[in-house]
Scaffold this motif. Sequence first.
Motif, PDB file in Angstrom:
ATOM      1  N   LEU A  39      28.545  10.681  -2.001  1.00 44.69           N
ATOM      2  CA  LEU A  39      28.534  11.942  -1.247  1.00 44.69           C
ATOM      3  C   LEU A  39      28.841  13.077  -2.205  1.00 44.69           C
ATOM      4  O   LEU A  39      29.583  12.897  -3.173  1.00 44.69           O
ATOM      5  CB  LEU A  39      29.592  11.916  -0.135  1.00 44.69           C
ATOM      6  N   GLN A  40      28.268  14.256  -1.915  1.00 44.29           N
ATOM      7  CA  GLN A  40      28.569  15.425  -2.736  1.00 44.29           C
ATOM      8  C   GLN A  40      29.440  16.387  -1.966  1.00 44.29           C
ATOM      9  O   GLN A  40      29.303  16.530  -0.751  1.00 44.29           O
ATOM     10  CB  GLN A  40      27.274  16.131  -3.136  1.00 44.29           C
ATOM     11  N   LYS A  41      30.303  17.070  -2.689  1.00 50.45           N
ATOM     12  CA  LYS A  41      31.124  18.098  -2.045  1.00 50.45           C
ATOM     13  C   LYS A  41      30.289  19.368  -1.880  1.00 50.45           C
ATOM     14  O   LYS A  41      29.429  19.635  -2.705  1.00 50.45           O
ATOM     15  CB  LYS A  41      32.335  18.426  -2.927  1.00 50.45           C
ATOM     16  N   PRO A  42      30.544  20.173  -0.864  1.00 46.61           N
ATOM     17  CA  PRO A  42      31.570  19.975   0.158  1.00 46.61           C
ATOM     18  C   PRO A  42      31.164  18.901   1.159  1.00 46.61           C
ATOM     19  O   PRO A  42      30.002  18.811   1.554  1.00 46.61           O
ATOM     20  CB  PRO A  42      31.668  21.347   0.833  1.00 46.61           C
ATOM     21  N   LEU A  43      32.136  18.098   1.561  1.00 45.96           N
ATOM     22  CA  LEU A  43      31.875  17.012   2.498  1.00 45.96           C
ATOM     23  C   LEU A  43      31.557  17.576   3.876  1.00 45.96           C
ATOM     24  O   LEU A  43      32.097  18.602   4.279  1.00 45.96           O
ATOM     25  CB  LEU A  43      33.114  16.120   2.627  1.00 45.96           C
ATOM     26  N   THR A  44      30.703  16.867   4.601  1.00 42.34           N
ATOM     27  CA  THR A  44      30.543  17.176   6.023  1.00 42.34           C
ATOM     28  C   THR A  44      31.092  15.993   6.801  1.00 42.34           C
ATOM     29  O   THR A  44      30.973  14.835   6.368  1.00 42.34           O
ATOM     30  CB  THR A  44      29.077  17.378   6.410  1.00 42.34           C
ATOM     31  N   PHE A  45      31.676  16.295   7.950  1.00 39.63           N
ATOM     32  CA  PHE A  45      32.231  15.226   8.768  1.00 39.63           C
ATOM     33  C   PHE A  45      31.116  14.272   9.221  1.00 39.63           C
ATOM     34  O   PHE A  45      31.294  13.070   9.289  1.00 39.63           O
ATOM     35  CB  PHE A  45      32.966  15.809   9.976  1.00 39.63           C
ATOM     36  N   LYS A  46      29.961  14.848   9.471  1.00 38.48           N
ATOM     37  CA  LYS A  46      28.823  14.044   9.929  1.00 38.48           C
ATOM     38  C   LYS A  46      28.465  12.968   8.901  1.00 38.48           C
ATOM     39  O   LYS A  46      28.263  11.803   9.242  1.00 38.48           O
ATOM     40  CB  LYS A  46      27.625  14.958  10.168  1.00 38.48           C
ATOM     41  N   SER A  47      28.414  13.353   7.620  1.00 37.60           N
ATOM     42  CA  SER A  47      28.025  12.387   6.583  1.00 37.60           C
ATOM     43  C   SER A  47      29.077  11.287   6.443  1.00 37.60           C
ATOM     44  O   SER A  47      28.749  10.113   6.277  1.00 37.60           O
ATOM     45  CB  SER A  47      27.804  13.096   5.250  1.00 37.60           C
ATOM     46  N   VAL A  48      30.346  11.669   6.534  1.00 37.30           N
ATOM     47  CA  VAL A  48      31.419  10.670   6.441  1.00 37.30           C
ATOM     48  C   VAL A  48      31.362   9.740   7.647  1.00 37.30           C
ATOM     49  O   VAL A  48      31.426   8.514   7.522  1.00 37.30           O
ATOM     50  CB  VAL A  48      32.797  11.362   6.361  1.00 37.30           C
ATOM     51  N   PHE A  49      31.202  10.332   8.831  1.00 39.80           N
ATOM     52  CA  PHE A  49      31.238   9.548  10.062  1.00 39.80           C
ATOM     53  C   PHE A  49      30.066   8.573  10.142  1.00 39.80           C
ATOM     54  O   PHE A  49      30.211   7.442  10.615  1.00 39.80           O
ATOM     55  CB  PHE A  49      31.236  10.499  11.260  1.00 39.80           C
ATOM     56  N   GLN A  50      28.908   8.995   9.663  1.00 41.97           N
ATOM     57  CA  GLN A  50      27.737   8.101   9.674  1.00 41.97           C
ATOM     58  C   GLN A  50      27.989   6.872   8.814  1.00 41.97           C
ATOM     59  O   GLN A  50      27.629   5.749   9.174  1.00 41.97           O
ATOM     60  CB  GLN A  50      26.495   8.853   9.170  1.00 41.97           C
ATOM     61  N   LEU A  51      28.624   7.077   7.652  1.00 38.24           N
ATOM     62  CA  LEU A  51      28.921   5.943   6.770  1.00 38.24           C
ATOM     63  C   LEU A  51      29.996   5.050   7.376  1.00 38.24           C
ATOM     64  O   LEU A  51      29.930   3.819   7.265  1.00 38.24           O
ATOM     65  CB  LEU A  51      29.367   6.458   5.392  1.00 38.24           C
ATOM     66  N   VAL A  52      30.963   5.660   8.033  1.00 34.13           N
ATOM     67  CA  VAL A  52      32.011   4.869   8.678  1.00 34.13           C
ATOM     68  C   VAL A  52      31.402   3.975   9.765  1.00 34.13           C
ATOM     69  O   VAL A  52      31.689   2.782   9.862  1.00 34.13           O
ATOM     70  CB  VAL A  52      33.103   5.787   9.274  1.00 34.13           C
TER      71      VAL A  52
END
Lengths: 218, 145
Positions: free
Chosen positions: B109-122
Motif C-alpha cells: 500500500l502507498q501512503k496516504p492510506l485509505t481505510f477502504k484499501s486497508v479494510f479490503q485487505l483485512v
Amino acid sequence: MTQNEVGDFLRLLAHDLQNQMGAVDLNLQIIPTLLNDDDPTLQTIHPFLSRAALAATDLTETLIDLQTFAQLMSTDGASVATTAAPPLTVLNLSSKVHDCGLALASAARNRNVQLQVTPGQNILALGASDCVRRAIKILVTEALRGSFPDSLVTVACLSVPSPTIEISSSQDGLFEEHRVTLAVFLAKKLLESSLVRLDYPSTPSQSTLRLVWKASQL
Amino acid sequence: MSDSALCQSILITDDNDGVRDALIAALKSNGYEATGARNGKDAISKLSGLKGPTLIFLDLMMPVLDGWQALEVWSRDPQFSQNKVVTISAVNLKSRADAKIPRNTVDRLQKPLTFKSVFQLVQKFCGPSGASIAGANAAAGALHP
C-alpha cells in the motif's frame, strides 16, 4: 542557513505534516463507517466529511509538492539546473501522459471533474524522465484542484509543430503567466534540465498551459 | 498451517500514532482482533503473543527498527511464513536493492492510506467479521471512491 539545511528542514517538515495529515484523513474516512447506512445523521454529516476529506487530500498534495521542492535542493548543495542535473534520455511523452491520466483518474472522480486524456502515439522528446513525470502530475493535479465540479480538464500530447503537452481546463483563470503558483513554480524547476518552455495560450473560456519541447531534438 | 488459512489477528505496525490508533479502533469496532506496534522491534516482540496467523501491516520507514530490518529478522524464522505481510510506503520511496522480501508479502500500500484499501485487505485475508461489513464498505467507498 545553507541551501542543504533549508532543503533538509523542508523535507522533514513536509514529512511530519504529511504523517499528521494522514492521521486526520484516515479518521475522517472512518467516521461514516461507524453509522448505519439508513442513519439520518450519516446523510447530514456526509457532505461535511466529504469536504473535509477533500481539504485533507489537497493539503497532502501540497505537502508532497513541498517534499519535491525540498528534494530539488539536493543534499550535495547543487540544484537540478546546475552540475547535478539528471541525465536526459529519450522519453515517450505519450506514455507519460497516459500514465498520468490513469494515476489521477480517481482524483478527478473525487472532485466531480471530467478528465479527458489524449496521449497521441509515441510522441518522443529528450528529457529527465522522473522530473518530467512529476511535473506533468503536479500540473494536472493543479488543474483538477482549481476546477469547479462538472468542469472538463484535458491533457493532450501533440507532435506538431514540436513535442508538446497541453493541459487545459474549462475553468478560466487557472494558468496565467503573471500568477505563479507553487505547482507551476515546482514544475518549472523540474523541467529546467529538459529545456521545456511553458506557454500560456489561454482564452476567456479556457485556461491552458503548454509544455513545449524544442523541435527536432532527436 | 496452509497458506490459505485465514488470519486470526491483525498487527498494525506504524510509527504514526494517529494512523495506527485509528486503524486499530476501526478494525476492532468491526469485530477484528487488532493490535499496534510502533516500530519493527515492537512488532517482532508483539507478534509472538498474537493468535496466528497474523495479517501484518508494516510501514517500511520507522525509527528504532524499520520495516525492511523487521522483514530481514522475520525471514530467518521458519514459523513466520504462516503470517501475511502488507508493506506500507511513501509515494517517492524506492525499494531497497538489498532488501529481502518474504514470500508471504501479499500486497503493498502507498501512503496516504485509505481505510477502504486497508479494510479490503483485512476482509480478504481475515475473512468477514461479525460486524456490519456492508455498511463499512459502502460508507468508506462513498467518501473515497
